[in-house]
Scaffold this motif. Structure first.
Motif, PDB file in Angstrom:
ATOM      1  N   PRO A  95     -33.161  -2.604  36.617  1.00  0.00           N
ATOM      2  CA  PRO A  95     -32.635  -3.088  35.336  1.00  0.00           C
ATOM      3  C   PRO A  95     -31.485  -2.219  34.817  1.00  0.00           C
ATOM      4  O   PRO A  95     -31.314  -1.083  35.236  1.00  0.00           O
ATOM      5  CB  PRO A  95     -33.860  -2.979  34.410  1.00  0.00           C
ATOM      6  N   TYR A  96     -30.737  -2.782  33.874  1.00  0.00           N
ATOM      7  CA  TYR A  96     -29.532  -2.124  33.385  1.00  0.00           C
ATOM      8  C   TYR A  96     -29.691  -1.526  31.991  1.00  0.00           C
ATOM      9  O   TYR A  96     -28.722  -1.040  31.417  1.00  0.00           O
ATOM     10  CB  TYR A  96     -28.381  -3.130  33.370  1.00  0.00           C
ATOM     11  N   SER A  97     -30.906  -1.558  31.468  1.00  0.00           N
ATOM     12  CA  SER A  97     -31.115  -1.076  30.086  1.00  0.00           C
ATOM     13  C   SER A  97     -30.833   0.421  29.949  1.00  0.00           C
ATOM     14  O   SER A  97     -30.450   0.889  28.872  1.00  0.00           O
ATOM     15  CB  SER A  97     -32.547  -1.381  29.640  1.00  0.00           C
ATOM     16  N   GLU A  98     -31.018   1.197  31.035  1.00  0.00           N
ATOM     17  CA  GLU A  98     -30.828   2.650  30.964  1.00  0.00           C
ATOM     18  C   GLU A  98     -29.477   3.106  31.513  1.00  0.00           C
ATOM     19  O   GLU A  98     -29.235   4.305  31.652  1.00  0.00           O
ATOM     20  CB  GLU A  98     -31.950   3.354  31.734  1.00  0.00           C
ATOM     21  N   VAL A  99     -28.591   2.164  31.840  1.00  0.00           N
ATOM     22  CA  VAL A  99     -27.309   2.521  32.448  1.00  0.00           C
ATOM     23  C   VAL A  99     -26.495   3.476  31.582  1.00  0.00           C
ATOM     24  O   VAL A  99     -26.005   4.508  32.073  1.00  0.00           O
ATOM     25  CB  VAL A  99     -26.504   1.253  32.794  1.00  0.00           C
ATOM     26  N   PRO A 100     -26.285   3.201  30.275  1.00  0.00           N
ATOM     27  CA  PRO A 100     -25.472   4.135  29.465  1.00  0.00           C
ATOM     28  C   PRO A 100     -26.058   5.544  29.418  1.00  0.00           C
ATOM     29  O   PRO A 100     -25.307   6.531  29.495  1.00  0.00           O
ATOM     30  CB  PRO A 100     -25.476   3.486  28.068  1.00  0.00           C
ATOM     31  N   ASP A 101     -27.374   5.639  29.339  1.00  0.00           N
ATOM     32  CA  ASP A 101     -28.013   6.957  29.273  1.00  0.00           C
ATOM     33  C   ASP A 101     -27.784   7.739  30.554  1.00  0.00           C
ATOM     34  O   ASP A 101     -27.439   8.928  30.515  1.00  0.00           O
ATOM     35  CB  ASP A 101     -29.510   6.788  29.016  1.00  0.00           C
ATOM     36  N   TRP A 102     -27.926   7.105  31.715  1.00  0.00           N
ATOM     37  CA  TRP A 102     -27.740   7.794  32.985  1.00  0.00           C
ATOM     38  C   TRP A 102     -26.292   8.171  33.222  1.00  0.00           C
ATOM     39  O   TRP A 102     -25.983   9.244  33.763  1.00  0.00           O
ATOM     40  CB  TRP A 102     -28.267   6.931  34.140  1.00  0.00           C
ATOM     41  N   ILE A 103     -25.363   7.303  32.828  1.00  0.00           N
ATOM     42  CA  ILE A 103     -23.940   7.637  32.979  1.00  0.00           C
ATOM     43  C   ILE A 103     -23.585   8.834  32.116  1.00  0.00           C
ATOM     44  O   ILE A 103     -22.833   9.728  32.540  1.00  0.00           O
ATOM     45  CB  ILE A 103     -23.066   6.410  32.636  1.00  0.00           C
ATOM     46  N   PHE A 104     -24.119   8.903  30.897  1.00  0.00           N
ATOM     47  CA  PHE A 104     -23.853  10.044  30.014  1.00  0.00           C
ATOM     48  C   PHE A 104     -24.375  11.338  30.646  1.00  0.00           C
ATOM     49  O   PHE A 104     -23.727  12.384  30.550  1.00  0.00           O
ATOM     50  CB  PHE A 104     -24.510   9.809  28.653  1.00  0.00           C
ATOM     51  N   ARG A 105     -25.531  11.270  31.306  1.00  0.00           N
ATOM     52  CA  ARG A 105     -26.092  12.459  31.947  1.00  0.00           C
ATOM     53  C   ARG A 105     -25.206  12.968  33.086  1.00  0.00           C
ATOM     54  O   ARG A 105     -25.222  14.157  33.420  1.00  0.00           O
ATOM     55  CB  ARG A 105     -27.481  12.145  32.523  1.00  0.00           C
ATOM     56  N   LEU A 106     -24.430  12.079  33.689  1.00  0.00           N
ATOM     57  CA  LEU A 106     -23.600  12.447  34.835  1.00  0.00           C
ATOM     58  C   LEU A 106     -22.229  12.986  34.427  1.00  0.00           C
ATOM     59  O   LEU A 106     -21.483  13.473  35.291  1.00  0.00           O
ATOM     60  CB  LEU A 106     -23.428  11.230  35.760  1.00  0.00           C
ATOM     61  N   LEU A 107     -21.878  12.916  33.164  1.00  0.00           N
ATOM     62  CA  LEU A 107     -20.552  13.341  32.711  1.00  0.00           C
ATOM     63  C   LEU A 107     -20.224  14.806  33.026  1.00  0.00           C
ATOM     64  O   LEU A 107     -19.060  15.117  33.319  1.00  0.00           O
ATOM     65  CB  LEU A 107     -20.401  13.083  31.206  1.00  0.00           C
ATOM     66  N   PRO A 108     -21.193  15.754  32.959  1.00  0.00           N
ATOM     67  CA  PRO A 108     -20.837  17.147  33.259  1.00  0.00           C
ATOM     68  C   PRO A 108     -20.172  17.346  34.620  1.00  0.00           C
ATOM     69  O   PRO A 108     -19.357  18.260  34.777  1.00  0.00           O
ATOM     70  CB  PRO A 108     -22.190  17.879  33.193  1.00  0.00           C
ATOM     71  N   PHE A 109     -20.464  16.473  35.585  1.00  0.00           N
ATOM     72  CA  PHE A 109     -19.918  16.668  36.927  1.00  0.00           C
ATOM     73  C   PHE A 109     -18.445  16.266  37.024  1.00  0.00           C
ATOM     74  O   PHE A 109     -17.790  16.555  38.022  1.00  0.00           O
ATOM     75  CB  PHE A 109     -20.756  15.896  37.942  1.00  0.00           C
ATOM     76  N   PHE A 110     -17.936  15.608  35.986  1.00  0.00           N
ATOM     77  CA  PHE A 110     -16.497  15.315  35.926  1.00  0.00           C
ATOM     78  C   PHE A 110     -15.730  16.389  35.155  1.00  0.00           C
ATOM     79  O   PHE A 110     -14.516  16.313  35.033  1.00  0.00           O
ATOM     80  CB  PHE A 110     -16.258  13.963  35.233  1.00  0.00           C
ATOM     81  N   SER A 111     -16.441  17.383  34.631  1.00  0.00           N
ATOM     82  CA  SER A 111     -15.837  18.297  33.657  1.00  0.00           C
ATOM     83  C   SER A 111     -14.719  19.158  34.212  1.00  0.00           C
ATOM     84  O   SER A 111     -13.836  19.586  33.466  1.00  0.00           O
ATOM     85  CB  SER A 111     -16.931  19.208  33.060  1.00  0.00           C
ATOM     86  N   ILE A 112     -14.725  19.444  35.523  1.00  0.00           N
ATOM     87  CA  ILE A 112     -13.725  20.354  36.072  1.00  0.00           C
ATOM     88  C   ILE A 112     -12.311  19.833  35.852  1.00  0.00           C
ATOM     89  O   ILE A 112     -11.368  20.615  35.656  1.00  0.00           O
ATOM     90  CB  ILE A 112     -13.988  20.605  37.571  1.00  0.00           C
ATOM     91  N   TRP A 113     -12.123  18.512  35.843  1.00  0.00           N
ATOM     92  CA  TRP A 113     -10.795  17.941  35.595  1.00  0.00           C
ATOM     93  C   TRP A 113     -10.282  18.315  34.203  1.00  0.00           C
ATOM     94  O   TRP A 113      -9.059  18.426  33.996  1.00  0.00           O
ATOM     95  CB  TRP A 113     -10.850  16.417  35.701  1.00  0.00           C
ATOM     96  N   LEU A 114     -11.183  18.509  33.259  1.00  0.00           N
ATOM     97  CA  LEU A 114     -10.799  18.727  31.868  1.00  0.00           C
ATOM     98  C   LEU A 114     -10.816  20.193  31.454  1.00  0.00           C
ATOM     99  O   LEU A 114      -9.995  20.612  30.627  1.00  0.00           O
ATOM    100  CB  LEU A 114     -11.734  17.932  30.944  1.00  0.00           C
ATOM    101  N   ILE A 115     -11.733  20.985  32.013  1.00  0.00           N
ATOM    102  CA  ILE A 115     -11.868  22.359  31.522  1.00  0.00           C
ATOM    103  C   ILE A 115     -11.113  23.375  32.362  1.00  0.00           C
ATOM    104  O   ILE A 115     -10.797  24.463  31.876  1.00  0.00           O
ATOM    105  CB  ILE A 115     -13.356  22.776  31.397  1.00  0.00           C
ATOM    106  N   LEU A 116     -10.791  23.043  33.623  1.00  0.00           N
ATOM    107  CA  LEU A 116     -10.052  24.000  34.438  1.00  0.00           C
ATOM    108  C   LEU A 116      -8.628  24.230  33.914  1.00  0.00           C
ATOM    109  O   LEU A 116      -8.182  25.387  33.839  1.00  0.00           O
ATOM    110  CB  LEU A 116     -10.030  23.549  35.900  1.00  0.00           C
ATOM    111  N   PRO A 117      -7.871  23.175  33.524  1.00  0.00           N
ATOM    112  CA  PRO A 117      -6.547  23.448  32.932  1.00  0.00           C
ATOM    113  C   PRO A 117      -6.643  24.313  31.681  1.00  0.00           C
ATOM    114  O   PRO A 117      -5.758  25.148  31.425  1.00  0.00           O
ATOM    115  CB  PRO A 117      -6.017  22.051  32.599  1.00  0.00           C
ATOM    116  N   ARG A 118      -7.702  24.146  30.903  1.00  0.00           N
ATOM    117  CA  ARG A 118      -7.893  24.969  29.699  1.00  0.00           C
ATOM    118  C   ARG A 118      -8.188  26.418  30.088  1.00  0.00           C
ATOM    119  O   ARG A 118      -7.641  27.350  29.498  1.00  0.00           O
ATOM    120  CB  ARG A 118      -9.046  24.381  28.876  1.00  0.00           C
ATOM    121  N   MET A 119      -9.070  26.636  31.083  1.00  0.00           N
ATOM    122  CA  MET A 119      -9.377  27.997  31.515  1.00  0.00           C
ATOM    123  C   MET A 119      -8.149  28.720  32.054  1.00  0.00           C
ATOM    124  O   MET A 119      -8.021  29.939  31.925  1.00  0.00           O
ATOM    125  CB  MET A 119     -10.474  27.959  32.588  1.00  0.00           C
ATOM    126  N   ARG A 120      -7.233  27.968  32.655  1.00  0.00           N
ATOM    127  CA  ARG A 120      -6.038  28.573  33.230  1.00  0.00           C
ATOM    128  C   ARG A 120      -5.080  29.109  32.168  1.00  0.00           C
ATOM    129  O   ARG A 120      -4.089  29.760  32.498  1.00  0.00           O
ATOM    130  CB  ARG A 120      -5.323  27.536  34.099  1.00  0.00           C
TER     131      ARG A 120
END
Length: 424
Positions: A95-120
């Motif tokens: 079922p798709y009722s939990e799709v938004p919750d699971w996608i939100f949980r996976l967001l940290p793994f995309f973080s390098i695109w956003l935080i690495l330029p800031r760390m630099r």
């Protein structure tokens, strides 16, 4: 006290101007991120989320540029493959009722695109020493909190986490990171390194996390490689005396919990031969592994989606033991990924686990590369070994820690020499 006053100055007031403002914010975020895992890991998730939002805003408004190197992009793509594969599995498996919750949980793994330029935006060689020092301070504070919990008759302390096993994983990882500060020429930072490592081991022993005990010899090999190559400023005599005293203290303090967990393991092994249907910690793991392997063999390509994880595993097990297995994962990160997304999930997970090693290995030769490899190996071994017997990802504390550390490992050039946080 003078040292800590200088430390606050270095962390809060690194200089003036726009670049220094970015540097100051980076320093505060990195320092707090290293201190907090054992005290309040929810704040780690908050720091990562805030850094991602600010990074996205800065990139969108042109304040920062996405000037990632070829090596950075390779690591970022390797990190992103895991959440993309999981999202695909979520979408194709109702079922798709939990799709938004699971996608939100996976967001940290995309973080390098956003935080690495800031760390630099921080000077090379500034953030990693802050992180290592913060890990030592955080472990000392976490260990004191764990002792307080033991005093109030908790069987297995949790520190500021919600789970004793999580405390053990954080203790072995951040205690190991803290010990890398033995290379600092500052005597105070050397003391924090030794005490931080001892405190991390203390958390591991008191928490009774048996999988974390298996990591200790692996970390010792990493330390032998790193310090043999880079050296340390503490005399061997002082290190031997201090280490012996701390070892005796840890044995005296942790022998009770360790013996209790060993005895519990022996009892679990004995109970495996029993036919009364009683489920122990060990037999539950064997049942979960058996159910997971059976389920994966029936759908090896797409998996069942994380929203159907335990339903799929329990369907492969006898009716009489299902009510006794109230878990959210199968206590093995690779099997969990296989249930969620089949062989593609296992492959994506394996690639993501290797990204810190890839990012460190591809740096130019130098002391910065050696330090990055040591951090990457500590991170990789801690997650693989403990995650093979317990939880690895899909956890609100462990996901941000892994993602943030991968970005941090990529930050500096390999030729950068280690500098103490407080230089004066």
């Amino acid at each position: 006290m003078k040292y800590f006053k200088q430390l606050m100055i270095e962390a809060l007031y690194p200089g003036n101007g726009a670049v220094s403002a970015h540097d100051r914010n980076n320093g505060i975020a990195v320092f707090l991120f290293a201190i907090l895992p054992g005290l309040s890991p929810n704040f780690n998730a908050f720091i990562l989320l805030a850094s991602m939002l600010w990074g996205a805003f800065s990139l969108a408004t042109g304040r920062l540029a996405l000037n990632l190197s070829r090596s950075d992009r390779l690591v970022a793509i390797g990190m992103s493959m895991y959440p993309l594969v999981m999202i695909a599995s979520i979408v194709i498996n109702p079922p798709y009722s939990e799709v938004p919750d699971w996608i939100f949980r996976l967001l940290p793994f995309f973080s390098i695109w956003l935080i690495l330029p800031r760390m630099r935006q921080s000077p090379d060689g500034r953030l990693v020493p802050l992180f290592i020092l913060g890990a030592g301070i955080g472990m000392i504070a976490t260990f004191l909190l764990s002792l307080l919990q033991i005093a109030f008759l908790m069987d297995r302390p949790e520190g500021g986490t919600t789970n004793a096993a999580l405390l053990g994983i954080i203790g072995i990882l951040f205690g190991g990171i803290a010990l890398l500060n033995l290379q600092s020429p500052k005597s105070m930072e050397q003391r924090i390194a030794i005490l931080g490592y001892a405190a991390g081991l203390g958390c591991v022993l008191l928490s009774g996390t048996r999988s974390a005990w298996l990591v200790i010899p692996v970390h010792i090999v990493i330390f032998l490689w790193f310090f043999r190559k880079r050296g340390f400023h503490l005399s061997l005599r002082s290190l031997a005396i201090t280490g012996s005293l701390l070892f005796v203290g840890l044995v005296a303090l942790g022998s009770g919990p360790v013996l209790h967990r060993i005895q519990e393991l022996q009892e679990n092994l004995t109970s495996l031969e029993s036919t009364d249907g009683q489920i122990t910690s060990l037999s539950a793991r064997f049942a979960l592994y058996k159910g997971a392997l059976s389920a994966i063999s029936k759908d090896p390509l797409t998996g069942y989606g994380p929203q159907n994880r335990m339903t799929s595993v329990l369907a492969e097990l006898p009716d009489n033991i299902r009510p006794q297995l109230s878990f959210t994962h199968v206590h093995n990160g690779f099997l969990t990924a296989g249930i969620d997304a089949g062989v593609f999930g296992i492959a994506a997970l394996s690639l993501m686990l290797l990204t810190p090693v890839i990012g460190a290995w591809r740096k130019e030769a130098g002391p910065g590369r050696d330090l990055a490899i040591a951090l990457a190996l500590l991170l990789f071994s801690s997650y693989v070994i403990t995650g093979s017997f317990g939880i690895m990802f899909n956890q609100k504390a462990l996901d941000p820690i892994f993602a943030y550390m991968v970005a941090l490992i990529c930050t500096d050039r390999g030729s950068i020499r280690f500098a103490p946080v407080v230089s004066s």
